[in-house]
Design a protein around this motif. Sequence first.
Motif, PDB file in Angstrom:
ATOM      1  N   GLY A 160     -48.776 121.171 -61.503  1.00  0.00           N
ATOM      2  CA  GLY A 160     -47.658 121.544 -62.375  1.00  0.00           C
ATOM      3  C   GLY A 160     -46.311 121.281 -61.733  1.00  0.00           C
ATOM      4  N   ALA A 161     -46.192 121.596 -60.460  1.00  0.00           N
ATOM      5  CA  ALA A 161     -44.928 121.370 -59.757  1.00  0.00           C
ATOM      6  C   ALA A 161     -44.639 119.879 -59.642  1.00  0.00           C
ATOM      7  CB  ALA A 161     -44.975 122.009 -58.379  1.00  0.00           C
ATOM      8  N   THR A 162     -45.676 119.087 -59.429  1.00  0.00           N
ATOM      9  CA  THR A 162     -45.488 117.638 -59.342  1.00  0.00           C
ATOM     10  C   THR A 162     -45.061 117.069 -60.691  1.00  0.00           C
ATOM     11  OG1 THR A 162     -47.166 117.513 -57.620  1.00  0.00           O
ATOM     12  CG2 THR A 162     -46.625 115.476 -58.750  1.00  0.00           C
ATOM     13  N   ALA A 163     -45.688 117.542 -61.755  1.00  0.00           N
ATOM     14  CA  ALA A 163     -45.361 117.034 -63.093  1.00  0.00           C
ATOM     15  C   ALA A 163     -43.949 117.430 -63.519  1.00  0.00           C
ATOM     16  CB  ALA A 163     -46.380 117.543 -64.101  1.00  0.00           C
ATOM     17  N   LEU A 164     -43.529 118.633 -63.180  1.00  0.00           N
ATOM     18  CA  LEU A 164     -42.213 119.118 -63.609  1.00  0.00           C
ATOM     19  C   LEU A 164     -41.110 118.843 -62.590  1.00  0.00           C
ATOM     20  CD1 LEU A 164     -43.209 122.575 -65.120  1.00  0.00           C
ATOM     21  CD2 LEU A 164     -42.655 120.480 -66.338  1.00  0.00           C
ATOM     22  N   GLY A 165     -41.484 118.392 -61.405  1.00  0.00           N
ATOM     23  CA  GLY A 165     -40.509 118.207 -60.333  1.00  0.00           C
ATOM     24  C   GLY A 165     -39.362 117.291 -60.692  1.00  0.00           C
TER      25      GLY A 165
END
Length: 59
Positions: A34-39
């Motif tokens: 999730g953090a990678t996708a929203l980063g």
Amino acid sequence: MTKIFARFMKDESGATAIEYGLIAALISIAIIAGATALGGSIGDTFTSVSGTLDTAVGE
């Protein structure tokens, strides 16, 4: 010797710890994904806010 082996096969106390470890690993993988996708979008938002603040302070 067979009693020890039979007692070992009935003991499930370690299984709970392994299950909690697997659940924690899956949750951490989901958080990282999730953090990678929203980063990128979060970074763009902070850059936009920073530019707006720089413009407002410069005036």
